[in-house]
Write a protein that holds these residues in place. Structure first.
Motif, short mmCIF file in Angstrom:
data_model
loop_
_atom_site.label_atom_id
_atom_site.label_comp_id
_atom_site.label_asym_id
_atom_site.label_seq_id
_atom_site.Cartn_x
_atom_site.Cartn_y
_atom_site.Cartn_z
N GLY A 86 0.88 -1.12 -0.15
CA GLY A 86 -0.10 0.01 0.06
C GLY A 86 0.89 1.27 -0.14
N SER A 87 2.06 1.05 -0.09
CA SER A 87 3.07 2.29 -0.04
C SER A 87 2.77 3.32 -0.82
CB SER A 87 4.53 2.08 0.29
OG SER A 87 4.84 1.11 -0.62
N VAL B 25 -8.92 -4.43 -3.54
CA VAL B 25 -8.81 -5.76 -3.27
C VAL B 25 -7.74 -6.07 -2.64
CG1 VAL B 25 -9.01 -8.00 -4.20
CG2 VAL B 25 -10.17 -6.28 -5.29
N ASN B 26 -7.98 -6.42 -1.50
CA ASN B 26 -6.80 -6.76 -0.36
C ASN B 26 -6.09 -8.27 -0.69
OD1 ASN B 26 -4.90 -6.70 1.42
ND2 ASN B 26 -6.36 -7.13 3.40
N LEU B 27 -4.95 -8.10 -0.96
CA LEU B 27 -4.06 -9.51 -1.33
C LEU B 27 -3.49 -10.11 -0.28
CD1 LEU B 27 -2.51 -8.60 -4.97
CD2 LEU B 27 -4.63 -9.32 -4.45
N LYS B 28 -3.32 -9.07 0.91
CA LYS B 28 -2.45 -9.76 2.01
C LYS B 28 -3.23 -10.89 2.91
CE LYS B 28 -2.19 -5.65 3.94
NZ LYS B 28 -2.98 -4.78 3.20
N THR B 29 -4.53 -10.99 2.82
CA THR B 29 -5.34 -12.06 3.09
C THR B 29 -5.28 -13.63 2.17
OG1 THR B 29 -7.28 -11.28 1.93
CG2 THR B 29 -6.92 -10.84 4.32
N ILE B 30 -4.42 -13.43 1.13
CA ILE B 30 -4.08 -14.70 0.15
C ILE B 30 -2.84 -15.35 0.95
CG2 ILE B 30 -3.76 -15.68 -1.69
CD1 ILE B 30 -4.75 -13.28 -3.06
N LEU C 47 9.31 1.96 5.08
CA LEU C 47 8.77 1.52 3.86
C LEU C 47 9.02 0.04 3.30
CD1 LEU C 47 9.19 4.92 2.00
CD2 LEU C 47 7.06 3.98 2.75
N ARG C 48 10.33 -0.30 3.46
CA ARG C 48 10.71 -1.67 3.30
C ARG C 48 10.15 -2.71 4.05
NH1 ARG C 48 15.89 0.97 3.41
NH2 ARG C 48 16.50 0.06 5.34
N ASN C 49 9.62 -2.46 5.33
CA ASN C 49 8.91 -3.34 5.85
C ASN C 49 7.52 -3.53 5.33
OD1 ASN C 49 10.92 -3.63 7.81
ND2 ASN C 49 9.91 -2.26 9.03
#
Length: 328
Positions: free
Chosen positions: A31-32, A51-56, A105-107
């Motif tokens: 999301g940055s 659409v959030n991909l982090k939940t995949i 930002l890298r995190n």
């Protein structure tokens, strides 16, 4: 920021279906870059859904395979920079990830997000809330406003479809130098074919409902040495004025093959093919590296305010090659 639906995908297939259902939807990972685009109302059509991909599950893996390295699309830049697997086999990629942005930002930032982010230009990204929309050529206008305006950080190799905004990615030139492939839910794309700023307000050839699932980096030939350099106003946070990655294969003290890529100098990552061809069959010395640097910018067409980037880019190529030479 305009209202939108926030959808959490449980699988790649579910995310693709959501993108097809909502024609102006965008995906979010770290999301940055996306959040800045949303706040500044960057697109001509505001997205109706995110659409959030982090939940995949399993999209963030870093895995060594028999023939190379597999990076999940959601692998963060911090994990790539710190991975022993990446640092041992593909050090220029680890270094590129390490020099991207700030620790925070890298995190947050992902490898797929870093190569898919929008091109950088203060006219293109001018916030609507600060005085109204600026319609540059990438936002439906008739001309690139940076050409007659402030273009100090823009392309030194001319325009693509009138636009001289540059690709800002730090990992992009490393992936080009390493001959990577971008894997999506429907195809495998050679990295040399992935970037396509001429499509307008996008930077890649991805279709609207196409999702990057992983990036594959092949094993490097025996005797290959890789290096990455970045020139920025500040070491952290700032985007590169110029960056460069190189992968040089040496046999018997002579260059057998080379892939060199500049970024921050053109709409797309800029492959230095003339430099590569010159080096093959030669020893990698300070003289040959300097000539390769000269050839890298021989076709440059700078404007008044960004001409300083021409010698900077040539020197960065030469310095990156000498970093490779120093790895004997």
């Amino acid at each position: 920021m305009k209202r939108f639906k926030h959808l959490e995908a449980a699988s790649v297939e579910e995310a693709v279906a959501a993108l097809k259902e909502h024609g102006s939807a965008h995906v979010i990972a770290g999301g940055s870059d996306l959040m800045g685009c949303l706040k500044d109302n960057l697109w001509m059509e505001s997205p109706e859904a995110i659409v959030n991909l982090k939940t995949i599950p399993d999209l963030d893996e870093i895995r060594r395979e028999d023939d190379g390295l597999r990076l999940g699309a959601l692998a963060t830049l911090t994990r790539i920079a710190e991975s022993e697997v990446v640092r041992e086999g593909w050090p220029c990629l680890a270094e590129a990830a390490r020099k991207t942005g700030s620790p925070l930002l890298r995190n947050m930032g992902t490898i797929a997000g870093n190569i898919c982010q929008q091109n950088r230009c203060w006219y293109f990204r001018y916030p609507d809330k600060l005085g109204g929309r600026i319609d540059c050529v990438r936002k439906g206008g008739k001309r690139c406003l940076a050409v007659p305006g402030d273009h100090r950080y823009h392309s030194i190799f001319g325009a693509v479809k009138k636009c001289i905004a540059v690709n800002p990615g730090d990992t992009a030139p490393a992936l080009v130098a390493l001959d990577a492939r971008v894997e999506t839910d429907r195809r495998s794309i050679p990295i040399d074919e992935f970037f396509s700023a001429e499509r307008g307000a996008v930077s890649t050839i991805l279709e609207h409902d196409e999702i990057v699932t992983s990036i594959f980096v092949p094993n490097q030939a025996e005797g290959t040495r890789g290096a990455f350099r970045k020139i920025a106003l500040r070491k952290s946070i700032d985007f590169a004025l110029v960056n460069c990655a190189a992968a040089v294969t040496m046999q018997g003290g002579v260059v057998n093959a080379a892939r060199i890529c500049l970024n921050g100098v053109h709409n797309n990552p800029y492959r230095c093919t003339a430099s590569e061809e010159y080096l093959v069959g030669r020893e990698l010395t300070s003289e040959s590296a300097a000539e390769a640097g000269r050839l890298a910018v021989a076709e440059a067409k700078p404007l008044l305010l960004n001409a300083y980037k021409v010698p900077m880019a040539g020197t960065t190529v030469a310095d990156t090659l000498m970093d490779c030479a120093g790895q004997a």
